[in-house]
Design an enzyme around this catalytic site. Structure first.
Site, PDB file in Angstrom:
ATOM      1  N   ARG A  74      47.875  40.615  41.985  1.00  0.00           N
ATOM      2  CA  ARG A  74      47.292  40.145  43.336  1.00  0.00           C
ATOM      3  C   ARG A  74      48.047  40.916  44.306  1.00  0.00           C
ATOM      4  O   ARG A  74      49.280  40.381  44.595  1.00  0.00           O
ATOM      5  CB  ARG A  74      47.389  38.734  43.523  1.00  0.00           C
ATOM      6  CG  ARG A  74      46.787  38.453  44.758  1.00  0.00           C
ATOM      7  CD  ARG A  74      45.334  38.791  45.295  1.00  0.00           C
ATOM      8  NE  ARG A  74      44.453  37.759  44.571  1.00  0.00           N
ATOM      9  CZ  ARG A  74      43.162  38.121  44.200  1.00  0.00           C
ATOM     10  NH1 ARG A  74      42.709  39.421  45.112  1.00  0.00           N
ATOM     11  NH2 ARG A  74      42.248  37.237  43.580  1.00  0.00           N
ATOM     12  N   ARG A  97      41.640  47.720  36.160  1.00  0.00           N
ATOM     13  CA  ARG A  97      42.898  46.992  36.685  1.00  0.00           C
ATOM     14  C   ARG A  97      43.598  46.072  35.711  1.00  0.00           C
ATOM     15  O   ARG A  97      44.638  45.383  36.015  1.00  0.00           O
ATOM     16  CB  ARG A  97      42.634  46.318  38.072  1.00  0.00           C
ATOM     17  CG  ARG A  97      41.469  45.233  37.751  1.00  0.00           C
ATOM     18  CD  ARG A  97      41.295  44.562  39.314  1.00  0.00           C
ATOM     19  NE  ARG A  97      40.296  43.599  39.071  1.00  0.00           N
ATOM     20  CZ  ARG A  97      40.036  42.729  40.063  1.00  0.00           C
ATOM     21  NH1 ARG A  97      40.837  42.755  41.209  1.00  0.00           N
ATOM     22  NH2 ARG A  97      39.091  41.806  40.024  1.00  0.00           N
ATOM     23  N   HIS A 170      42.202  49.661  45.718  1.00  0.00           N
ATOM     24  CA  HIS A 170      42.315  48.208  46.529  1.00  0.00           C
ATOM     25  C   HIS A 170      43.510  48.164  47.129  1.00  0.00           C
ATOM     26  O   HIS A 170      44.325  47.235  46.765  1.00  0.00           O
ATOM     27  CB  HIS A 170      41.848  47.341  45.521  1.00  0.00           C
ATOM     28  CG  HIS A 170      41.531  45.711  46.099  1.00  0.00           C
ATOM     29  ND1 HIS A 170      42.076  45.315  47.031  1.00  0.00           N
ATOM     30  CD2 HIS A 170      40.605  45.291  45.724  1.00  0.00           C
ATOM     31  CE1 HIS A 170      41.363  44.304  47.402  1.00  0.00           C
ATOM     32  NE2 HIS A 170      40.425  44.025  46.572  1.00  0.00           N
ATOM     33  N   ASP A 215      35.024  41.232  55.553  1.00  0.00           N
ATOM     34  CA  ASP A 215      34.852  41.830  54.342  1.00  0.00           C
ATOM     35  C   ASP A 215      33.786  42.716  54.213  1.00  0.00           C
ATOM     36  O   ASP A 215      32.474  42.431  54.178  1.00  0.00           O
ATOM     37  CB  ASP A 215      34.428  40.726  53.210  1.00  0.00           C
ATOM     38  CG  ASP A 215      34.282  41.300  51.722  1.00  0.00           C
ATOM     39  OD1 ASP A 215      34.811  42.698  51.434  1.00  0.00           O
ATOM     40  OD2 ASP A 215      34.374  40.466  50.674  1.00  0.00           O
ATOM     41  N   GLU A 274      40.717  50.104  51.998  1.00  0.00           N
ATOM     42  CA  GLU A 274      40.594  50.420  50.555  1.00  0.00           C
ATOM     43  C   GLU A 274      39.791  52.189  50.615  1.00  0.00           C
ATOM     44  O   GLU A 274      38.765  51.836  51.084  1.00  0.00           O
ATOM     45  CB  GLU A 274      39.927  49.551  49.595  1.00  0.00           C
ATOM     46  CG  GLU A 274      40.367  48.293  49.750  1.00  0.00           C
ATOM     47  CD  GLU A 274      39.513  47.077  49.077  1.00  0.00           C
ATOM     48  OE1 GLU A 274      38.780  47.375  48.124  1.00  0.00           O
ATOM     49  OE2 GLU A 274      39.563  45.992  49.514  1.00  0.00           O
TER      50      GLU A 274
HETATM   51  C1  BG6 Z   1      37.907  43.062  48.176  1.00  0.00           C
HETATM   52  C2  BG6 Z   1      36.334  42.617  48.219  1.00  0.00           C
HETATM   53  O1  BG6 Z   1      37.794  44.585  47.811  1.00  0.00           O
HETATM   54  O2  BG6 Z   1      38.199  42.443  47.032  1.00  0.00           O
HETATM   55  C3  BG6 Z   1      36.210  41.472  48.476  1.00  0.00           C
HETATM   56  O3  BG6 Z   1      35.472  43.370  49.280  1.00  0.00           O
HETATM   57  C4  BG6 Z   1      36.960  40.559  47.268  1.00  0.00           C
HETATM   58  O4  BG6 Z   1      34.721  40.924  48.437  1.00  0.00           O
HETATM   59  C5  BG6 Z   1      38.417  40.974  47.205  1.00  0.00           C
HETATM   60  O5  BG6 Z   1      36.956  39.201  47.467  1.00  0.00           O
HETATM   61  C6  BG6 Z   1      39.319  40.432  46.006  1.00  0.00           C
HETATM   62  O6  BG6 Z   1      38.562  40.585  44.944  1.00  0.00           O
HETATM   63  P1  BG6 Z   1      39.482  40.126  43.763  1.00  0.00           P
HETATM   64  O7  BG6 Z   1      38.296  40.238  42.361  1.00  0.00           O
HETATM   65  O8  BG6 Z   1      40.623  40.876  43.343  1.00  0.00           O
HETATM   66  O9  BG6 Z   1      39.864  38.527  43.889  1.00  0.00           O
END
Ligand code: BG6
Length: 317
Positions: A74, A97, A170, A215, A274
């Site tokens: 994360r 990922r 991301h 978002d 992103e």
């Molecule tokens: C973002 C999306 O890129 O990633 C969101 O636009 C999403 O909708 C977020 O909640 C996190 O995603 P994840 O799968 O890493 O929890």
């Protein structure tokens, strides 16, 4: 006087360290001669740190991030491939990922005088069961002499049939306080709102600021986006190539609390911007290759602030 060859011998090559990171996972550290650095894990081909030459961390990684397969890390820069979000049948944001990448032994020619590493991901038998397309994904992560962080992805279709994918870098940026941040370069663009069933809207003329969960997938954006952090007097400049769209995401308090690997208050100190290819998925015929690049730099705010504001550009101020 030193000869040219002894001068060359003395020129320090930008070092690349291969070490163990959290939970013994393989980690690569890039050092740039003036002191900036970047770190990435083979797990996910995932950049987890980017520091400037003062040693300040520029990316956000959650204090609750689990460096434990199969959960993606994360924070940092997860690679969303071969699917962004849950737009197809795969797990959200695809599987790149949470796979272990390899060091690429057959990389393209190296860039001059830059610290870099080349990774490669190929599907396993199990991957082919969930996404039946053979590919080679080459990722080059480069730290430029000014500390810029560049990610270049090249996806080649090594299958006998065409395939289609979506993609995003991301990127979790570290910010002082989300309420002090604005994003320039996305004004007046169309976007899909992830919070409203991906309905299409048009952004207003002002820079984007944050006062709640956001978002959005901005469509066909300019190649340069600026993220201004007033409190820190820092501007991130994101440049992209081959990636027409840009996602902007902050989960805010409620969603933050629902994520096990994210601190309740951490939404205040991060913003995802992103570079992505989502609205028009990329199709590759056998042997074709796609290339998508994201370059990040961090500069003092006074250098860039307002440059991307269309009003200021028109007024020439
Ligand atoms: C973002 C999306 O890129 O990633 C969101 O636009 C999403 O909708 C977020 O909640 C996190 O995603 P994840 O799968 O890493 O929890």
């Amino acid at each position: 006087m030193a000869s040219a060859s002894s001068d060359q011998r003395r020129t320090p090559l930008p070092p690349v360290d291969y070490i163990k990171g959290v939970n013994g996972l393989d980690k690569i550290v890039l050092h740039e001669v003036r002191g900036s650095s970047a770190e990435l894990y083979l797990y996910g081909g995932h950049v987890t740190s980017w520091k400037n030459d003062h040693g300040e961390e520029l990316l956000f990684v959650s204090s609750k991030a689990q460096f434990k397969p199969p959960k993606a890390i994360r924070g940092g820069i997860p690679i969303c491939f071969p699917q962004f979000s849950n737009l197809g049948t795969l797990e959200a944001h695809g599987f790149a990922r949470n796979r272990v990448w390899s060091i690429d032994r057959d990389p393209p020619p190296p860039p001059n005088n830059k610290a870099f590493v080349d990774l490669i991901l190929k599907p396993t038998e199990d991957d082919l069961k969930i996404w039946p397309h053979s590919f080679e994904f080459r990722l080059r992560v480069t730290l430029g002499p000014g500390g810029d962080l560049m990610l270049t992805s090249r996806v080649r279709n090594t299958d006998t049939k065409p395939f289609t994918f979506t993609f995003a870098y991301h990127t979790y940026l570290s910010v002082s306080d989300i309420s002090e941040v604005r994003v320039e370069g996305l004004e007046t663009l169309d976007y899909l709102d992830n919070l409203k069933n991906k309905e299409r809207f048009t952004e207003q003329g002002d820079a984007i600021t944050f006062e709640g969960e956001l978002d959005k997938i901005y469509l066909s954006t300019p190649p340069k986006i600026a993220i201004l952090d007033h409190e820190r007097k820092r501007t991130f400049v994101l440049r992209k190539d081959g990636l027409p769209d840009a996602v902007v995401w902050n989960p805010w308090d409620k969603k933050a609390k629902s994520m096990a690997d994210f601190g309740d208050e951490e939404y205040r100190h991060m913003l995802c911007v992103e570079a992505a290819a989502i609205e028009k998925p990329i199709t590759l015929k056998p042997n074709e290759e796609w290339r998508g690049r994201q370059e990040l730099s961090a500069v003092p705010s006074s250098y860039c602030s307002g440059q991307l504001d269309p009003q200021r550009v028109l007024l020439g101020t």
